[in-house]
Design an enzyme around this catalytic site. Sequence first.
Site, PDB file in Angstrom:
ATOM      1  N   HIS A  68      -0.886  -3.365   6.151  1.00  0.00           N
ATOM      2  CA  HIS A  68      -0.853  -2.305   5.122  1.00  0.00           C
ATOM      3  C   HIS A  68       0.205  -1.726   4.970  1.00  0.00           C
ATOM      4  O   HIS A  68       0.769  -1.099   3.773  1.00  0.00           O
ATOM      5  CB  HIS A  68      -2.176  -1.670   5.234  1.00  0.00           C
ATOM      6  CG  HIS A  68      -3.534  -2.398   5.111  1.00  0.00           C
ATOM      7  ND1 HIS A  68      -4.705  -2.344   6.135  1.00  0.00           N
ATOM      8  CD2 HIS A  68      -4.014  -3.300   3.922  1.00  0.00           C
ATOM      9  CE1 HIS A  68      -5.424  -3.361   5.666  1.00  0.00           C
ATOM     10  NE2 HIS A  68      -5.196  -3.599   4.574  1.00  0.00           N
ATOM     11  N   ASP A 112      -9.442  -5.981  -7.982  1.00  0.00           N
ATOM     12  CA  ASP A 112      -9.846  -6.986  -7.273  1.00  0.00           C
ATOM     13  C   ASP A 112     -11.042  -7.679  -7.599  1.00  0.00           C
ATOM     14  O   ASP A 112     -12.108  -7.067  -8.240  1.00  0.00           O
ATOM     15  CB  ASP A 112     -10.235  -6.517  -5.582  1.00  0.00           C
ATOM     16  CG  ASP A 112     -10.416  -7.421  -4.691  1.00  0.00           C
ATOM     17  OD1 ASP A 112     -11.396  -8.311  -4.794  1.00  0.00           O
ATOM     18  OD2 ASP A 112      -9.413  -7.747  -3.749  1.00  0.00           O
ATOM     19  N   ASP A 162      -1.634  -8.037  -3.454  1.00  0.00           N
ATOM     20  CA  ASP A 162      -2.024  -7.876  -2.142  1.00  0.00           C
ATOM     21  C   ASP A 162      -3.352  -9.060  -1.832  1.00  0.00           C
ATOM     22  O   ASP A 162      -4.431  -8.812  -2.021  1.00  0.00           O
ATOM     23  CB  ASP A 162      -2.851  -6.501  -1.667  1.00  0.00           C
ATOM     24  CG  ASP A 162      -3.189  -6.448  -0.324  1.00  0.00           C
ATOM     25  OD1 ASP A 162      -3.384  -7.605   0.442  1.00  0.00           O
ATOM     26  OD2 ASP A 162      -4.058  -5.328   0.082  1.00  0.00           O
TER      27      ASP A 162
END
Length: 287
Positions: A68, A112, A162
Amino acid sequence: MSTSLDSGWFTEVFDSHGSAFSLKVTETLHEVQSPYQHLAVYATETFGNLMVLDGCVMLTDRDNFLYHEMIAHPALFTHADPKRVVIIGGGDCGTLREVLRHPGVDRVTQIDIDEEVTRAAERFFPALTESNADPRAELLFADGVKWVDAAPDDSVDVLIIDSTDPVGPAEGLFKADFLRRCHRILRPGGVMVQQSESPLYHSGSIIRDLRRDMGEAGFDSVATLPFPQPVYPSGWWSVTLAGKGVDVASFREVDAAATEMPLEYYTDAAHRGALALPPFMRRLLED
């Protein structure tokens, strides 16, 4: 890729590279089949909680800070003055937390596709989701590729991809056409960063192809930064940065050195060191 949960051990097998990684499991905490993937959370003996998606290790309590911090801070410190940040993927919200440590950031949108990942993170990895209520944060559960398609030109300072491995829901995020769309929505001076798999296993394939595709998509510079990640294939991982009218081989070193963020791995020295690729990587990336 195959997995097993046998005799109290979770094992992820990397058949193509003849290797595997195991963790001693003490309890199955959560298991659900979302519309997109199978999600499981286990308690482990030494790595805290473990999240697995479609049999692939995503994160653990013990070492997620490595990933992260390295997907967020190099990109944020490479940009001259990041205000508008977008994260595609990142459902566990750890990257979002790291981005929001930068006081100069005005707004972060995370997109997401799978809400189950975020809900599981809230329950089993609460430290990662502690910044979700920050007024600068916007969480969307949607298709990241479609979101990028609908975004205005020159509207984002830093774009963070990500994603999981380039299979299943994340496969489209590694395509050259998607990178061209990312370039379109970045402002001049903008920075894109994408997780780019294992330097040991993928320098001559996924990483090399991604760097080439970034160049073809119109980016002016690229830089791959390796870092340790014990629970991922080979124990070594990477992110690749691309710049739109900016050299991503340099960064705001004075600002990075002066930061008072409570970080566990990223420093200005770690950033400089990660930019110095080992000879075997340079050779494979140039082949």
